[in-house]
Design a protein around this motif. Structure first.
Motif, mmCIF file in Angstrom:
data_model
loop_
_atom_site.group_PDB
_atom_site.id
_atom_site.type_symbol
_atom_site.label_atom_id
_atom_site.label_comp_id
_atom_site.label_asym_id
_atom_site.label_seq_id
_atom_site.Cartn_x
_atom_site.Cartn_y
_atom_site.Cartn_z
ATOM 1 N N PHE A 1 -61.953 -47.021 7.275
ATOM 2 C CA PHE A 1 -61.572 -46.142 6.168
ATOM 3 C C PHE A 1 -60.826 -44.908 6.659
ATOM 4 O O PHE A 1 -59.893 -44.442 6.012
ATOM 5 N N ARG A 2 -61.210 -44.363 7.798
ATOM 6 C CA ARG A 2 -60.585 -43.144 8.309
ATOM 7 C C ARG A 2 -59.088 -43.347 8.545
ATOM 8 O O ARG A 2 -58.263 -42.519 8.151
ATOM 9 N N SER A 3 -58.737 -44.467 9.189
ATOM 10 C CA SER A 3 -57.328 -44.716 9.486
ATOM 11 C C SER A 3 -56.516 -44.926 8.214
ATOM 12 O O SER A 3 -55.430 -44.357 8.052
ATOM 13 N N LEU A 4 -57.053 -45.729 7.301
ATOM 14 C CA LEU A 4 -56.320 -45.989 6.062
ATOM 15 C C LEU A 4 -56.255 -44.736 5.199
ATOM 16 O O LEU A 4 -55.233 -44.453 4.561
ATOM 17 N N ASP A 5 -57.325 -43.931 5.205
ATOM 18 C CA ASP A 5 -57.335 -42.706 4.413
ATOM 19 C C ASP A 5 -56.314 -41.705 4.941
ATOM 20 O O ASP A 5 -55.627 -41.033 4.158
ATOM 21 N N LEU A 6 -56.175 -41.607 6.263
ATOM 22 C CA LEU A 6 -55.179 -40.715 6.841
ATOM 23 C C LEU A 6 -53.772 -41.143 6.457
ATOM 24 O O LEU A 6 -52.927 -40.306 6.119
ATOM 25 N N GLY B 1 -44.991 -38.183 1.281
ATOM 26 C CA GLY B 1 -44.146 -39.277 0.820
ATOM 27 C C GLY B 1 -44.094 -40.455 1.764
ATOM 28 O O GLY B 1 -43.587 -41.525 1.408
ATOM 29 N N ASN B 2 -44.623 -40.303 2.988
ATOM 30 C CA ASN B 2 -44.561 -41.364 3.986
ATOM 31 C C ASN B 2 -45.854 -41.392 4.795
ATOM 32 O O ASN B 2 -46.280 -40.359 5.331
ATOM 33 N N GLY B 3 -46.480 -42.573 4.861
ATOM 34 C CA GLY B 3 -47.659 -42.775 5.685
ATOM 35 C C GLY B 3 -47.392 -43.879 6.689
ATOM 36 O O GLY B 3 -46.698 -44.859 6.382
ATOM 37 N N PHE B 4 -47.917 -43.734 7.922
ATOM 38 C CA PHE B 4 -47.570 -44.673 8.978
ATOM 39 C C PHE B 4 -48.823 -45.163 9.701
ATOM 40 O O PHE B 4 -49.748 -44.394 9.962
ATOM 41 N N SER C 1 -54.550 -54.652 15.610
ATOM 42 C CA SER C 1 -55.216 -53.387 15.298
ATOM 43 C C SER C 1 -54.181 -52.389 14.799
ATOM 44 O O SER C 1 -52.973 -52.578 14.968
ATOM 45 N N PHE C 2 -54.674 -51.310 14.162
ATOM 46 C CA PHE C 2 -53.792 -50.327 13.542
ATOM 47 C C PHE C 2 -54.167 -48.928 14.023
ATOM 48 O O PHE C 2 -55.344 -48.598 14.167
ATOM 49 N N LEU C 3 -53.144 -48.101 14.257
ATOM 50 C CA LEU C 3 -53.335 -46.723 14.690
ATOM 51 C C LEU C 3 -52.585 -45.796 13.731
ATOM 52 O O LEU C 3 -51.355 -45.894 13.602
ATOM 53 N N PRO C 4 -53.288 -44.890 13.023
ATOM 54 C CA PRO C 4 -52.583 -43.973 12.110
ATOM 55 C C PRO C 4 -51.762 -42.953 12.881
ATOM 56 O O PRO C 4 -52.182 -42.464 13.934
ATOM 57 N N ILE C 5 -50.576 -42.629 12.357
ATOM 58 C CA ILE C 5 -49.671 -41.665 12.984
ATOM 59 C C ILE C 5 -49.263 -40.638 11.932
ATOM 60 O O ILE C 5 -48.881 -41.000 10.816
ATOM 61 N N SER C 6 -49.335 -39.356 12.282
ATOM 62 C CA SER C 6 -48.944 -38.299 11.356
ATOM 63 C C SER C 6 -47.464 -38.419 11.021
ATOM 64 O O SER C 6 -46.637 -38.687 11.893
ATOM 65 N N SER C 7 -47.145 -38.216 9.759
ATOM 66 C CA SER C 7 -45.775 -38.421 9.298
ATOM 67 C C SER C 7 -44.792 -37.433 9.924
ATOM 68 O O SER C 7 -43.613 -37.755 10.080
ATOM 69 N N HIS C 8 -45.263 -36.214 10.293
ATOM 70 C CA HIS C 8 -44.329 -35.235 10.859
ATOM 71 C C HIS C 8 -43.835 -35.642 12.244
ATOM 72 O O HIS C 8 -42.857 -35.073 12.744
#
Length: 342
Positions: A25-30, A39-42, A53-60
């Motif tokens: 949930f943490r990764s998908l929520d980020l 406007g963009n989530g990665f 596997s998936f790693l969340p990345i800040s849009s900036h």
């Protein structure tokens, strides 16, 4: 899910399904939060054999570029605090979530907050105007009355003492009076400043509700809401806001994880978004679906989080319904003297 030739769908046990099941949930929520506000989530896709596997990345940190062949790439800036170096990723290595597509650049998304970008200065000016009016229309919270004649210095001194004893955070404290002063309550039960603050807070709640498509009841505003209204608003939120967002997120995963051949074969990525209500409404809905032969007993049990039951995979058929062709054949068949068909 895989689309069947008959028009139905079946669940597919694949590495992609297992990867989505492991997505915390943490990764998908980020990723979703970043998508809603910027406007963009990665989410970076990592493949080790069949494990995904998936790693969340800040849009900036992300910028997009197109090469000479027309393919787009993602450049991820380095982050020293996370000990991550600069990365260049292809479209198949990045899940890109966009709540809304930017008309000027289809590769980017825009935030729902852009809807009020033009009206934001007017909103700030309105708040400033209400604050200025509040200062001019301030009303006393307490009136001190006396029959004696007071000069200007005495009035000023009494006002300072009263403000020190019962103003600000000391409201409700003990006020000591002298010189024949009598307290008289103000006729205004709510000051203009307080009313302005209440209206500003209500305006903020309505604005957030409009921009993000969230009913005010889910934002804590339940002043004029009944149970029936709240249930319907929750269903409307599920239908008009949650499901479209889930569809966009599923499309982003489909674009990054599935090949053209898999998509052509009917393979799709979907998130379960069934909303059957709660309590008696849930029981009546599921009973109707099972008794009408739309869902099996095991499918109903799975929705409720229960395991399969023996024989629960068989669809029920109501005894009082049958195809018209069967009734026509019934009346055409010869009957015995007792009225039964031979």
């Amino acid at each position: 899910m895989r689309k069947l030739p008959t028009g139905g769908k079946e669940v597919v046990d694949s590495p992609i399904a297992k990867a989505l099941n492991r997505l915390n949930f943490r990764s998908l929520d980020l990723a979703i939060t970043s998508a809603l506000f910027s406007g963009n989530g990665f989410l970076k896709v990592t493949k080790e054999g069949e494990k995904i596997s998936f790693l969340p990345i800040s849009s900036h940190r992300v910028s997009i570029a197109i090469d000479a062949s027309g393919n787009h790439w993602y450049q991820v800036a380095a982050d020293k605090s996370l000990a991550q170096s600069e990365m260049i990723l292809s479209a198949s290595e990045m899940v890109h979530i966009r709540p809304r597509v930017d008309r000027t650049n289809p590769l980017l998304g825009i935030s729902p907050l852009s809807q009020i970008h033009a009206s934001l200065p007017a909103i700030c000016d309105a708040h400033f105007l209400m604050g200025a009016l509040s200062k001019n229309l301030a009303t006393p919270g307490l009136i001190l009355a006396t029959d004696a004649s007071l000069n200007k210095d005495q009035v000023t001194r009494l006002r300072e003492i009263a403000d020190q004893q019962a103003a600000g955070y000391k409201t409700g404290g003990t006020l000591i009076l002298s010189s024949g002063l009598t307290p008289v309550s103000s006729q205004v039960t709510q000051s203009i400043k307080d009313a302005d603050l209440v209206n500003a807070l209500a305006f903020s709640t309505i604005e957030v509700s409009r921009v993000f498509g969230i009913p005010t009841t889910l934002l804590g505003d339940t002043a004029s809401t009944s149970f029936a209204t709240a249930s319907e608003l929750h269903r409307s939120f599920q239908r008009s806001t949650v499901k479209p967002l889930q569809a966009r997120i599923a499309d982003a995963f489909t674009e990054a994880l599935l090949t053209d051949e898999e998509i052509d074969s009917g393979l799709t990525i979907e998130f379960d978004s069934a909303d059957f209500g709660a309590g008696i409404e849930l029981a009546e809905t599921l009973s109707t679906l099972a008794n009408s032969g739309i869902f099996t007993t095991n499918e109903i049990r799975n929705i409720l989080g229960r395991s399969d039951a023996t024989g629960g995979e068989v669809l029920r058929a109501p005894m009082n319904t049958a195809p018209i062709a069967d009734w026509a054949n019934y009346y055409k068949a010869p009957k015995t003297q007792t009225g039964k068909t031979k």
